[in-house]
Design a protein around this motif. Sequence first.
Motif, short mmCIF file in Angstrom:
data_model
loop_
_atom_site.label_atom_id
_atom_site.label_comp_id
_atom_site.label_asym_id
_atom_site.label_seq_id
_atom_site.Cartn_x
_atom_site.Cartn_y
_atom_site.Cartn_z
N LEU A 170 0.83 -1.21 0.00
CA LEU A 170 0.00 0.00 0.00
C LEU A 170 0.86 1.25 0.00
CD1 LEU A 170 -2.74 1.43 0.26
CD2 LEU A 170 -2.58 1.11 2.74
N GLY A 171 1.90 1.27 0.84
CA GLY A 171 2.78 2.43 0.90
C GLY A 171 3.54 2.65 -0.39
N ALA A 172 4.02 1.56 -1.01
CA ALA A 172 4.75 1.68 -2.28
C ALA A 172 3.84 2.20 -3.38
CB ALA A 172 5.34 0.32 -2.67
N PHE A 173 2.61 1.70 -3.43
CA PHE A 173 1.66 2.18 -4.43
C PHE A 173 1.36 3.66 -4.23
CE2 PHE A 173 -2.76 3.09 -5.64
CZ PHE A 173 -2.71 2.76 -7.00
N THR A 174 1.15 4.05 -2.97
CA THR A 174 0.88 5.46 -2.68
C THR A 174 2.08 6.34 -3.04
OG1 THR A 174 -0.55 4.80 -0.84
CG2 THR A 174 0.20 7.09 -0.87
N GLY A 175 3.27 5.87 -2.71
CA GLY A 175 4.48 6.64 -3.00
C GLY A 175 4.70 6.82 -4.49
N VAL A 176 4.54 5.74 -5.26
CA VAL A 176 4.71 5.84 -6.71
C VAL A 176 3.65 6.74 -7.32
CG1 VAL A 176 4.62 4.53 -8.87
CG2 VAL A 176 5.85 3.60 -6.91
N SER A 177 2.41 6.65 -6.83
CA SER A 177 1.34 7.50 -7.35
C SER A 177 1.63 8.97 -7.08
CB SER A 177 0.00 7.10 -6.71
OG SER A 177 -0.32 5.76 -6.99
N LEU A 178 2.08 9.28 -5.87
CA LEU A 178 2.43 10.67 -5.54
C LEU A 178 3.59 11.16 -6.40
CD1 LEU A 178 2.17 10.74 -1.64
CD2 LEU A 178 0.75 12.01 -3.25
N ALA A 179 4.58 10.31 -6.60
CA ALA A 179 5.73 10.70 -7.42
C ALA A 179 5.31 10.98 -8.86
CB ALA A 179 6.78 9.60 -7.38
N LEU B 62 12.09 -0.59 7.58
CA LEU B 62 11.31 0.36 8.39
C LEU B 62 9.87 -0.11 8.56
CD1 LEU B 62 12.53 3.79 6.96
CD2 LEU B 62 13.16 2.74 9.13
N SER B 63 9.31 -0.73 7.53
CA SER B 63 7.92 -1.20 7.64
C SER B 63 7.80 -2.31 8.68
CB SER B 63 7.44 -1.70 6.27
OG SER B 63 8.22 -2.79 5.82
N ALA C 142 2.54 1.20 5.87
CA ALA C 142 2.37 2.02 4.68
C ALA C 142 2.90 3.44 4.91
CB ALA C 142 0.89 2.08 4.29
N TYR C 143 2.71 3.95 6.11
CA TYR C 143 3.15 5.30 6.44
C TYR C 143 4.67 5.44 6.33
CZ TYR C 143 4.48 9.16 9.54
OH TYR C 143 5.07 10.28 10.07
#
Length: 277
Positions: A86-95, A202-203, A143-144
């Motif tokens: 979830l965090g990786a998907f959110t990070g890539v989407s933001l990028a 970290l996760s 995810a955070y």
Amino acid sequence: MSVVRLSAARVSGSLARWGPTASLIIALAVLWEGLSWILANVARVPLAQSRLPYVHEVLKTFAVYWPVLAKEASVTSVTVAEGFALGAFTGVSLALLMSLSRTAERILMPYATASQMVPILGLAPIIYGIVHDENVARILIAAYVTFFPVALNTLRGLTGTPPQAVELMKTYAASIWQTYWKVRLPAALPALAGGMKIAAPLSVTGAILVELMGAQHGIGVLLLRNLYYGPSHAYMFWATLITGALMGLAGYGLVQVIERIFVPWQPEFRRKGGARP
């Protein structure tokens, strides 16, 4: 004869690659064992084994209680994997969004950066208190801690694409999505992998912190339980602690394996002469 030479070359290569790491692990284990003996028999520190236990006793505990450790580690690992995804998907989407729009980058980046100023140790009980679900809380915290390094590194990769490649795509009248798919995203993969390697350990730490808040299962619960019983469970405490560390290393190693598969053109993955390992 050539088969024998090839096998010998592979063994030599493996020794050259893993020999220093194995030597370091053995040296640290010997040093640990020696310091533990000094604390217990020379310095006579009270409860020395709860401070720095013998390595062989910790290994013996692993051998006896590995089913329990594996069961609790699997519980933590599942939620870590879900939170990491979830965090990786959110990070890539933001990028992607920030690379498409300078305005979006100016608006979102300060908030993304500010979100990392909140200590995980303080955020974990807040999230757990809001959702009242240990699995959801672990996923959210994992995810955070994942999204920011992934977003930052992916954005750097997307914006750092060689201008000549982008200009070439323009000369072929490629759309912005074709440019991203053919040029920018492949160029950003090494940076994305770097961010994921930072986020993987970290996760695990984030999920374990949530478990310390009052979960029912997981490595963090086992860690807290053995800490509560004190010296009588010192070896189990250290075995659990090392299991958590190994989970972080396993996450890092898994990302590195995926990186080797999908980003094989990086210089560090090539032998001398440019051949892939």
